[in-house]
Enzyme design. Sequence first.
Site, PDB file in Angstrom:
ATOM      1  NE  ARG A   1      -4.014  -2.112   2.116  1.00  0.00           N
ATOM      2  CZ  ARG A   1      -3.875  -3.312   2.680  1.00  0.00           C
ATOM      3  NH1 ARG A   1      -2.788  -3.568   3.408  1.00  0.00           N
ATOM      4  NH2 ARG A   1      -4.807  -4.233   2.544  1.00  0.00           N
TER       5      ARG A   1
ATOM      6  CE  LYS B   1      -1.882  12.949 -13.792  1.00  0.00           C
ATOM      7  NZ  LYS B   1      -2.377  13.957 -14.759  1.00  0.00           N
TER       8      LYS B   1
ATOM      9  CD  GLU C   1       4.039  17.071 -21.632  1.00  0.00           C
ATOM     10  OE1 GLU C   1       3.602  18.095 -21.061  1.00  0.00           O
ATOM     11  OE2 GLU C   1       3.339  16.066 -21.842  1.00  0.00           O
TER      12      GLU C   1
ATOM     13  CE  LYS D   1       3.745  17.201 -13.451  1.00  0.00           C
ATOM     14  NZ  LYS D   1       3.778  16.035 -14.344  1.00  0.00           N
TER      15      LYS D   1
ATOM     16  CD  GLU E   1      -5.361  15.494 -13.385  1.00  0.00           C
ATOM     17  OE1 GLU E   1      -4.518  15.839 -14.221  1.00  0.00           O
ATOM     18  OE2 GLU E   1      -5.865  14.355 -13.352  1.00  0.00           O
TER      19      GLU E   1
ATOM     20  NE  ARG F   1      -0.719  16.747 -11.122  1.00  0.00           N
ATOM     21  CZ  ARG F   1       0.032  15.898 -10.455  1.00  0.00           C
ATOM     22  NH1 ARG F   1      -0.100  15.795  -9.145  1.00  0.00           N
ATOM     23  NH2 ARG F   1       0.917  15.149 -11.070  1.00  0.00           N
TER      24      ARG F   1
ATOM     25  CG  ASN G   1      -4.114  16.612 -17.793  1.00  0.00           C
ATOM     26  OD1 ASN G   1      -3.194  15.823 -17.925  1.00  0.00           O
ATOM     27  ND2 ASN G   1      -4.893  16.631 -16.721  1.00  0.00           N
TER      28      ASN G   1
ATOM     29  CG  HIS H   1      -1.614  15.936 -22.007  1.00  0.00           C
ATOM     30  ND1 HIS H   1      -1.023  17.169 -22.190  1.00  0.00           N
ATOM     31  CD2 HIS H   1      -0.636  15.133 -21.515  1.00  0.00           C
ATOM     32  CE1 HIS H   1       0.247  17.098 -21.828  1.00  0.00           C
ATOM     33  NE2 HIS H   1       0.506  15.893 -21.421  1.00  0.00           N
TER      34      HIS H   1
ATOM     35  CG  HIS I   1      -3.451  11.090 -23.320  1.00  0.00           C
ATOM     36  ND1 HIS I   1      -3.862  11.330 -22.030  1.00  0.00           N
ATOM     37  CD2 HIS I   1      -2.094  11.179 -23.290  1.00  0.00           C
ATOM     38  CE1 HIS I   1      -2.806  11.551 -21.261  1.00  0.00           C
ATOM     39  NE2 HIS I   1      -1.729  11.473 -22.008  1.00  0.00           N
TER      40      HIS I   1
ATOM     41  CG  HIS J   1       3.402  11.875 -24.135  1.00  0.00           C
ATOM     42  ND1 HIS J   1       2.047  11.666 -23.968  1.00  0.00           N
ATOM     43  CD2 HIS J   1       3.716  12.947 -23.357  1.00  0.00           C
ATOM     44  CE1 HIS J   1       1.562  12.563 -23.114  1.00  0.00           C
ATOM     45  NE2 HIS J   1       2.547  13.344 -22.738  1.00  0.00           N
TER      46      HIS J   1
END
Length: 356
Positions: A117, A139, A181, A223, A233, A237, A241, A244, A248, A260
């Site tokens: 965990r 993330k 990015e 960032k 997020e 945040r 994206n 994206h 994506h 990417h």
Amino acid sequence: MSRNVIRVGDDYDVVIGDDAWDDLPGLVGERAQRVLVVRAPTLPGPAESVRRALAGAGLEVIDAAVPDAEQAKTAEVAAGLWSLMGQHGFTRTDVVVGLGGGATTDLAGFVAATWLRGVPVVQVPTTLLAMVDAAVGGKTGINTAEGKNLVGAFHPPVGVLADLTTLRTLPRADLVAGMAEVVKCGVIVDTTILELVERDPAAALDLDGPVLRELVERAVQVKADVVAQDLRESSLREILNYGHTFGHAIEQVEHYAWRHGEAVAVGMIYVAELALRAGLLGQADVDRHRAVLTSLGLPTTYADGQWDDLLTAMRRDKKTRGSLLRFVALDAIGSPTRLEGPSEQQLRAAYDAVAG
């Protein structure tokens, strides 16, 4: 060259420098006995530097080479790493190190988040893309047949080491792709990034000059500032994206054959064109997107004929709520906003604008 340390809230440091491997044991911490190094398969030099630094600090180093790029981000690869950790008696004070590009750091973070965990992870990005994006922020995730990063967890690292010498191992195309990015951070927050690129695009990609390092540091700072305010997020945040949603979708439709950063570059053009049609963004700002990305050698168009598949993929995006498509957009360069529920006509018109 000196190191620069960027603090992410009150949580951890991002160390940026050249030949900074000796900083790694300090990021791992004194409580660990074992370190699982999850690494891309094509990094013998950096992998040996990491091994020496950790072994020299008296740590047991367990080397785990994983498949390259998105092929690493599967449940099967993660299960193999969990098994390896079990065989070596990994405890909650032992540490995972992710060494490689964004896919490797995503995988390493996810494995660390889920073993017992949650065990500590230190990210050591070796690509421009990973340094300015994937390795910072916590993330983590793996892919499924239905989409990218649909299974994951928020699990901040205990430290990030961005050794700029590893950028010399990159193919030119990967360095260029990583700049997408960086540009993203420029259009959403730090417009000085755009000015540096516009002043001299060649200098922005020069591994021996000071501009690339400044761009890395500025992008990481953007960032870090955003993540420190919104780890999970829930609101702010989401601006990270930008580009994206469509990017994506391209990756999924192309079965991850596109880099990417290349997909995100086209994604930024798409959402800029969409914002133009929604009355948010002016034509001059759309043109500036295209000019900056083109000057770096990034793509700004995507072949026609895939609209239905792309729209289906966008509807699976994590920002979607029910049937409502949501985009991070701009109402000016440096001023992000949200665009919710654009019309089918606007969505298609923006696609026609990027279809090459």
